[in-house]
Design a protein around this motif. Structure first.
Motif, PDB file in Angstrom:
ATOM      1  N   GLN A  94       0.807  -1.218   0.000  1.00 14.29           N
ATOM      2  CA  GLN A  94       0.000   0.000   0.000  1.00 14.29           C
ATOM      3  C   GLN A  94       0.846   1.278   0.000  1.00 14.29           C
ATOM      4  N   VAL A  95       2.109   1.168  -0.476  1.00 11.50           N
ATOM      5  CA  VAL A  95       2.928   2.358  -0.675  1.00 11.50           C
ATOM      6  C   VAL A  95       2.316   3.171  -1.805  1.00 11.50           C
ATOM      7  N   ARG A  96       2.316   4.489  -1.681  1.00 13.73           N
ATOM      8  CA  ARG A  96       1.734   5.330  -2.710  1.00 13.73           C
ATOM      9  C   ARG A  96       2.480   5.160  -4.021  1.00 13.73           C
ATOM     10  N   ILE A  97       1.776   4.674  -5.036  1.00 15.00           N
ATOM     11  CA  ILE A  97       2.441   4.360  -6.293  1.00 15.00           C
ATOM     12  C   ILE A  97       2.943   5.611  -6.993  1.00 15.00           C
ATOM     13  N   ARG A  98       2.242   6.734  -6.857  1.00 12.77           N
ATOM     14  CA  ARG A  98       2.700   7.953  -7.523  1.00 12.77           C
ATOM     15  C   ARG A  98       4.045   8.398  -6.971  1.00 12.77           C
ATOM     16  N   HIS A  99       4.192   8.354  -5.645  1.00 17.75           N
ATOM     17  CA  HIS A  99       5.462   8.725  -5.019  1.00 17.75           C
ATOM     18  C   HIS A  99       6.569   7.788  -5.480  1.00 17.75           C
ATOM     19  N   GLU A 100       6.283   6.484  -5.527  1.00 18.26           N
ATOM     20  CA  GLU A 100       7.280   5.506  -5.936  1.00 18.26           C
ATOM     21  C   GLU A 100       7.727   5.734  -7.381  1.00 18.26           C
ATOM     22  N   VAL A 101       6.770   5.976  -8.254  1.00 20.38           N
ATOM     23  CA  VAL A 101       7.104   6.146  -9.664  1.00 20.38           C
ATOM     24  C   VAL A 101       7.939   7.403  -9.879  1.00 20.38           C
ATOM     25  N   LEU A 102       7.526   8.512  -9.278  1.00 21.10           N
ATOM     26  CA  LEU A 102       8.205   9.775  -9.512  1.00 21.10           C
ATOM     27  C   LEU A 102       9.592   9.825  -8.893  1.00 21.10           C
ATOM     28  N   ASP A 103       9.728   9.265  -7.697  1.00 25.16           N
ATOM     29  CA  ASP A 103      10.990   9.393  -6.961  1.00 25.16           C
ATOM     30  C   ASP A 103      11.956   8.219  -7.136  1.00 25.16           C
ATOM     31  N   GLY A 104      11.442   7.059  -7.535  1.00 27.30           N
ATOM     32  CA  GLY A 104      12.311   5.897  -7.554  1.00 27.30           C
ATOM     33  C   GLY A 104      12.529   5.220  -8.880  1.00 27.30           C
ATOM     34  N   ILE A 105      11.653   5.439  -9.838  1.00 20.98           N
ATOM     35  CA  ILE A 105      11.701   4.623 -11.044  1.00 20.98           C
ATOM     36  C   ILE A 105      12.977   4.861 -11.855  1.00 20.98           C
ATOM     37  N   GLU A 106      13.473   6.093 -11.884  1.00 20.07           N
ATOM     38  CA  GLU A 106      14.702   6.376 -12.633  1.00 20.07           C
ATOM     39  C   GLU A 106      15.895   5.666 -11.998  1.00 20.07           C
ATOM     40  N   LYS A 107      15.984   5.738 -10.682  1.00 20.01           N
ATOM     41  CA  LYS A 107      17.082   5.082  -9.965  1.00 20.01           C
ATOM     42  C   LYS A 107      17.002   3.566 -10.130  1.00 20.01           C
ATOM     43  N   TYR A 108      15.814   3.006  -9.951  1.00 25.84           N
ATOM     44  CA  TYR A 108      15.643   1.563 -10.083  1.00 25.84           C
ATOM     45  C   TYR A 108      15.953   1.092 -11.506  1.00 25.84           C
ATOM     46  N   THR A 109      15.480   1.851 -12.496  1.00 28.55           N
ATOM     47  CA  THR A 109      15.698   1.465 -13.887  1.00 28.55           C
ATOM     48  C   THR A 109      17.186   1.431 -14.215  1.00 28.55           C
ATOM     49  N   GLY A 110      17.937   2.394 -13.711  1.00 23.85           N
ATOM     50  CA  GLY A 110      19.380   2.414 -13.947  1.00 23.85           C
ATOM     51  C   GLY A 110      20.060   1.184 -13.372  1.00 23.85           C
ATOM     52  N   ARG A 111      19.668   0.796 -12.166  1.00 17.91           N
ATOM     53  CA  ARG A 111      20.276  -0.369 -11.528  1.00 17.91           C
ATOM     54  C   ARG A 111      19.892  -1.666 -12.240  1.00 17.91           C
ATOM     55  N   VAL A 112      18.611  -1.800 -12.587  1.00 17.50           N
ATOM     56  CA  VAL A 112      18.160  -3.003 -13.284  1.00 17.50           C
ATOM     57  C   VAL A 112      18.812  -3.083 -14.661  1.00 17.50           C
ATOM     58  N   PHE A 113      18.963  -1.950 -15.313  1.00 20.47           N
ATOM     59  CA  PHE A 113      19.644  -1.912 -16.608  1.00 20.47           C
ATOM     60  C   PHE A 113      21.062  -2.460 -16.488  1.00 20.47           C
ATOM     61  N   GLU A 162      15.069  -1.868  -2.248  1.00 17.39           N
ATOM     62  CA  GLU A 162      15.882  -0.685  -2.549  1.00 17.39           C
ATOM     63  C   GLU A 162      17.365  -0.962  -2.337  1.00 17.39           C
ATOM     64  N   ARG A 163      17.802  -2.130  -2.792  1.00 18.76           N
ATOM     65  CA  ARG A 163      19.193  -2.534  -2.662  1.00 18.76           C
ATOM     66  C   ARG A 163      20.014  -2.088  -3.869  1.00 18.76           C
ATOM     67  N   GLY A 164      21.322  -2.029  -3.650  1.00 19.64           N
ATOM     68  CA  GLY A 164      22.237  -1.798  -4.749  1.00 19.64           C
ATOM     69  C   GLY A 164      22.436  -3.079  -5.532  1.00 19.64           C
ATOM     70  N   MET A 165      23.217  -3.018  -6.602  1.00 16.21           N
ATOM     71  CA  MET A 165      23.380  -4.157  -7.493  1.00 16.21           C
ATOM     72  C   MET A 165      23.967  -5.389  -6.801  1.00 16.21           C
ATOM     73  N   ILE A 166      25.069  -5.229  -6.106  1.00 18.51           N
ATOM     74  CA  ILE A 166      25.760  -6.375  -5.494  1.00 18.51           C
ATOM     75  C   ILE A 166      24.887  -7.038  -4.432  1.00 18.51           C
ATOM     76  N   ARG A 167      24.302  -6.232  -3.567  1.00 19.10           N
ATOM     77  CA  ARG A 167      23.443  -6.795  -2.516  1.00 19.10           C
ATOM     78  C   ARG A 167      22.209  -7.448  -3.111  1.00 19.10           C
ATOM     79  N   ALA A 168      21.677  -6.876  -4.185  1.00 19.79           N
ATOM     80  CA  ALA A 168      20.497  -7.456  -4.836  1.00 19.79           C
ATOM     81  C   ALA A 168      20.831  -8.815  -5.444  1.00 19.79           C
ATOM     82  N   MET A 169      22.009  -8.928  -6.029  1.00 18.55           N
ATOM     83  CA  MET A 169      22.417 -10.200  -6.619  1.00 18.55           C
ATOM     84  C   MET A 169      22.632 -11.260  -5.543  1.00 18.55           C
TER      85      MET A 169
END
Length: 243
Positions: A94-113, A162-169
């Motif tokens: 139930q995290v606000r999706i608008r807040h997540e998209v605006l504030d996190g999607i660019e950072k997350y996309t870079g890491r997943v990329f 919200e982990r970095g690449m190494i910790r996520a792996m």
């Protein structure tokens, strides 16, 4: 395992509008290699590169095209994967999706990329180094099996934890081996669903047309559902969400 599948189906159909919107990126990502004039072929809803043709005609221009097409394709894939994981995270927490998209999607996309790029690089290097042996296909498949634990849940870990690449792996590998049954269920469902719809499209439209029709269908419907299921499986590691 039944509850995970139920959550995935509920989330998928409950947020089908948003999921379809973001899934357009999957269509673009899979279409880029085709329109980039790479030696590719389509089968069972996916795009494959004819590595033999690539190596036979490799030059500076072809290399630049391959690299550019791969980067753009992975970028669109990353965006769609992140967006769908954000939807699942919102649904379960139930995290606000608008807040997540605006504030996190660019950072997350870079890491997943970067995660997808690293996985692609590993497979490409293995394929290249073993090409002259005649067993590059087998070697690449083995490399994929060996390294998949590090990458399978990594995008979900990046978005949800919200982990970095190494910790996520690391988290991906640990959770995959802890709940190997989830991964095997996901793999079995993927094979059954893709094979079923591929058979239907072949019957309805013939082999040639079905390849591209299945590619679009897979990008818009099958792949997004599998991402939702994958994310839901990862969410089950949180005790408060188990019910």
């Amino acid at each position: 395992m039944t509850s995970v599948l139920e959550y995935a189906i509920e989330t998928y159909f409950g947020r089908i509008g948003l999921i379809l919107l973001f899934s357009i990126s999957f269509v673009i990502a899979l279409a880029i290699p085709i329109f980039a004039s790479l030696p590719t072929y389509s089968d069972i809803g996916a795009i494959f590169v004819r590595t033999g043709s690539v190596f036979a005609n490799l030059n500076a221009i072809n290399t630049a095209i391959i690299i550019a097409a791969t980067l753009f394709s992975l970028l669109f894939l990353s965006f769609a994967i992140v967006a769908i994981n954000v939807i699942v995270k919102h649904k379960r927490t139930q995290v606000r999706i608008r807040h997540e998209v605006l504030d996190g999607i660019e950072k997350y996309t870079g890491r997943v990329f970067m995660i997808l790029l690293l996985f692609t690089f590993i497979l490409s290097v293995v394929n290249l180094l073993t090409y002259s042996t005649g067993y590059s296909g087998l070697a690449t498949a083995i490399a994929g099996i060996v390294f998949i634990p590090l990458f399978f849940y990594a995008p979900s870990s990046i978005v949800i934890d919200e982990r970095g690449m190494i910790r996520a792996m690391r988290a991906s590998a640990a959770y995959l081996f802890k709940r190997l049954d989830y991964f095997l269920m996901w793999l079995a469902l993927a094979i059954v669903i893709i094979s079923f719809f591929d058979f239907i499209f072949i019957i309805v439209s013939g082999t040639l047309i079905s390849r591209y029709a299945m590619l679009v269908f897979d990008s818009l419907f099958v792949l997004p559902f599998l991402i939702v299921l994958q994310s839901q499986m990862y969410m089950k590691r949180f005790a408060l969400l188990k019910r």
